[in-house]
Design an enzyme around this catalytic site. Structure first.
Site, PDB file in Angstrom:
ATOM      1  N   PRO A   1       0.841  -1.205   0.000  1.00  0.00           N
ATOM      2  CA  PRO A   1       0.000   0.000   0.000  1.00  0.00           C
ATOM      3  C   PRO A   1       0.875   1.254   0.000  1.00  0.00           C
ATOM      4  O   PRO A   1       1.390   1.665   1.041  1.00  0.00           O
ATOM      5  CB  PRO A   1      -0.830  -0.132   1.288  1.00  0.00           C
ATOM      6  CG  PRO A   1      -0.039  -1.032   2.165  1.00  0.00           C
ATOM      7  CD  PRO A   1       0.777  -1.930   1.286  1.00  0.00           C
TER       8      PRO A   1
ATOM      9  N   ASP B   1       5.818   2.344   2.588  1.00  0.00           N
ATOM     10  CA  ASP B   1       4.882   1.237   2.825  1.00  0.00           C
ATOM     11  C   ASP B   1       4.043   1.573   4.058  1.00  0.00           C
ATOM     12  O   ASP B   1       4.560   1.591   5.176  1.00  0.00           O
ATOM     13  CB  ASP B   1       5.681  -0.057   3.037  1.00  0.00           C
ATOM     14  CG  ASP B   1       4.789  -1.284   3.120  1.00  0.00           C
ATOM     15  OD1 ASP B   1       3.589  -1.142   3.415  1.00  0.00           O
ATOM     16  OD2 ASP B   1       5.305  -2.395   2.891  1.00  0.00           O
ATOM     17  N   HIS B   2       2.747   1.818   3.835  1.00  0.00           N
ATOM     18  CA  HIS B   2       1.891   2.268   4.931  1.00  0.00           C
ATOM     19  C   HIS B   2       1.626   1.173   5.961  1.00  0.00           C
ATOM     20  O   HIS B   2       1.135   1.448   7.058  1.00  0.00           O
ATOM     21  CB  HIS B   2       0.572   2.792   4.365  1.00  0.00           C
ATOM     22  CG  HIS B   2      -0.071   3.844   5.215  1.00  0.00           C
ATOM     23  ND1 HIS B   2       0.341   4.113   6.494  1.00  0.00           N
ATOM     24  CD2 HIS B   2      -1.092   4.706   4.969  1.00  0.00           C
ATOM     25  CE1 HIS B   2      -0.406   5.092   7.007  1.00  0.00           C
ATOM     26  NE2 HIS B   2      -1.278   5.458   6.097  1.00  0.00           N
ATOM     27  N   ARG B   3       1.927  -0.078   5.621  1.00  0.00           N
ATOM     28  CA  ARG B   3       1.785  -1.150   6.612  1.00  0.00           C
ATOM     29  C   ARG B   3       2.838  -1.012   7.701  1.00  0.00           C
ATOM     30  O   ARG B   3       2.620  -1.435   8.842  1.00  0.00           O
ATOM     31  CB  ARG B   3       1.936  -2.523   5.942  1.00  0.00           C
ATOM     32  CG  ARG B   3       0.886  -2.854   4.888  1.00  0.00           C
ATOM     33  CD  ARG B   3       1.232  -4.148   4.170  1.00  0.00           C
ATOM     34  NE  ARG B   3       2.536  -4.059   3.513  1.00  0.00           N
ATOM     35  CZ  ARG B   3       3.130  -5.085   2.901  1.00  0.00           C
ATOM     36  NH1 ARG B   3       2.531  -6.264   2.857  1.00  0.00           N
ATOM     37  NH2 ARG B   3       4.300  -4.930   2.324  1.00  0.00           N
TER      38      ARG B   3
ATOM     39  N   ILE C   1       4.981   2.042   8.005  1.00  0.00           N
ATOM     40  CA  ILE C   1       5.310   3.422   8.364  1.00  0.00           C
ATOM     41  C   ILE C   1       4.046   4.276   8.345  1.00  0.00           C
ATOM     42  O   ILE C   1       3.277   4.238   7.377  1.00  0.00           O
ATOM     43  CB  ILE C   1       6.352   3.992   7.374  1.00  0.00           C
ATOM     44  CG1 ILE C   1       7.644   3.166   7.447  1.00  0.00           C
ATOM     45  CG2 ILE C   1       6.638   5.459   7.663  1.00  0.00           C
ATOM     46  CD1 ILE C   1       8.583   3.406   6.286  1.00  0.00           C
TER      47      ILE C   1
END
Length: 469
Positions: free
Chosen positions: A264, A440-442, A444
């Site tokens: 993501p 990577d929003h998972r 950070i």
């Protein structure tokens, strides 16, 4: 006899490649270790040498061919042109075939006998069934009605349980899916098709959790994404031409598609005042040039990014979703995206935190030269923790780079522009560098990404801040 020269093991994990150039022709005399062909594999161009000396009798490959380890490249004969005992080898084949024929016939007879033995119990079983049938017909009418009632209840119950599945299948056939706007938006972001997802909501409606669960299955390998849709016949509207993708382009296409589907992405933008940095480059550029290098913005950003990765260790990590763990790395290797005639290559500068800027500038020049000449090895493009992609030399104000999996972030650099900046109670012309950070929003959060990029901008503007910390 003629000697076969075969494709050797090229690199760890690389069993196939594309022939990009043939370096010899039939009739040439070659020495041992002389390069025969050039191939593209795993984002690198490699030359395949001959394992013997001799005269090229016949070339078995052509440019553009996909070859694998063990495939024959060409035939070599000695300088006298003798082929040896090739005909004797061919004459041995019929004798081997004659030996095999009696064995084959005996095997066929045994299989026929086994078949006859197996058929006897089957006939007997069918006969027993026919004899038992009248006994079943003597069962009472009352028991039959009870059985019918039970089967009816069972069918009604199973049809209610399978209703969402049937509805999902019908949606797939009509290419429609029952889902709300948020689920549809998430499916677009994760590049998954709603028609492939079984909804858990009322009447099979697809929820956000269903989309997330399906995406997780793709990442873990338990499910596969939809295949690429077929293209229309473009020749209906005009003249077209087809060209095969190079090995580098195919690898890049597969990698970025996989990264975009699984990670993501979020991109954060910021700007740094590089007026002082440009003055520093002007003052010390000549000193670096004397040693054979060039003091570029990328070389300086290498050093600044190395310190930033130490300050923010979550950016120097990878995410293991199968074990629900983060892998924190205690070394700093940074890749530099290099634009070449054959496509994108990413050489890796190792131990950036332990090297001064001048050494980084020299090594960066060497790696860039190797990339342009297709001399990079597979090992020189592995092990990176973070990537810098600088498009400033080409142009643009900002862009959204794709993360290089299994990393969790990438820094994009655009072209420096002169802008009016409010300083000392007035506007001053300053040189401003646009930066973009995809993460990577998972792993950070947005606030952490903003702090990371702002830290880099502040160090660019005030380099002595890095010494204090």
């Amino acid at each position: 006899m003629a000697r076969e020269v075969k494709v050797p093991k090229m690199a760890e994990g690389a069993d196939s490649a594309t022939v990009s150039e043939i370096l010899v022709k039939e009739g040439d005399t070659v020495e041992k270790e002389q390069s025969l062909i050039t191939v593209e594999s795993d984002k690198a161009s490699l030359e395949v040498p001959s394992d013997a000396a001799g005269k090229v009798k016949e070339i078995k490959v052509a440019e553009g061919d996909e070859i694998s380890v063990g495939d024959v490249i060409l035939l070599l004969e000695d300088e006298n042109g003798e082929d040896g005992d090739k005909e004797e080898d061919e004459e041995e084949t019929p004798e081997e075939d004659q030996k095999e024929k009696p064995e084959k016939k005996e095997k066929e007879k045994e299989e026929e006998n086994d078949k006859e033995v197996k058929e006897e119990p089957k006939e007997k079983k069918d006969k027993d069934k026919k004899e038992a049938k009248p006994e079943k017909e003597e069962s009472s009418q009352e028991e039959e009605e009870k059985n019918k009632a039970k089967e009816k209840d069972k069918k009604e119950k199973s049809s209610e349980e399978e209703k969402p599945q049937v509805e999902a299948e019908s949606r797939s056939e009509t290419d429609e899916a029952a889902a709300g706007p948020s689920a549809r938006r998430l499916a677009r972001e994760l590049s998954v098709k709603l028609t492939e997802i079984r909804g858990s909501g009322p009447e099979g409606r697809i929820l956000e959790d269903d989309v997330k669960a399906f995406a997780s299955e793709i990442i873990s390998g338990r499910a596969t994404a939809a295949p690429e849709s077929s293209l229309p016949d473009f020749s209906r509207w005009g003249k077209v031409e087809r060209k095969p993708l190079s090995g580098i382009r195919k690898t890049t296409a597969q990698h970025v598609a996989s990264a975009w589907r699984q990670i993501p992405h979020v991109t954060h933008f910021d700007e740094a005042d590089v007026t002082g940095l440009e003055k520093f480059r002007e003052d010390y550029g000549e000193e670096v040039a004397k040693k054979g290098g060039k003091l570029t913005v990328t070389a300086i950003l290498l050093k600044i990014s190395a310190v930033a990765l130490q300050e923010f260790p979550e950016f120097n990590a990878s995410l293991d979703m199968q074990k629900n763990e983060m892998v924190l790395k205690h070394y700093i290797h940074i890749g530099i995206a290099a634009d070449t005639e054959n496509g994108l290559l990413v050489p890796v500068i190792r131990d950036v935190d332990k090297k001064p800027v001048i050494d980084l500038a020299l090594e960066l020049d060497q790696m860039a030269e190797k990339a342009r000449n297709q001399k990079l090895t597979k090992e020189e493009m592995e092990g990176g923790n973070f990537i810098i992609s600088n498009l400033g030399g080409i142009g643009g104000t900002n862009f959204t780079p794709i993360i290089y999996q299994p990393q969790v972030a990438i820094l994009g650099v655009s072209r420096t522009a002169t802008k009016p900046v409010w300083r000392n109670e007035q506007f001053e012309p300053r040189q401003v560098l646009p930066l973009s950070l995809s993460y990577d929003h998972r792993m950070i959060d947005g606030a952490t990404a903003a702090r990371f990029l702002r830290w880099i901008c502040e160090v660019i503007e005030k380099p002595y801040k890095m010494l204090l910390e």
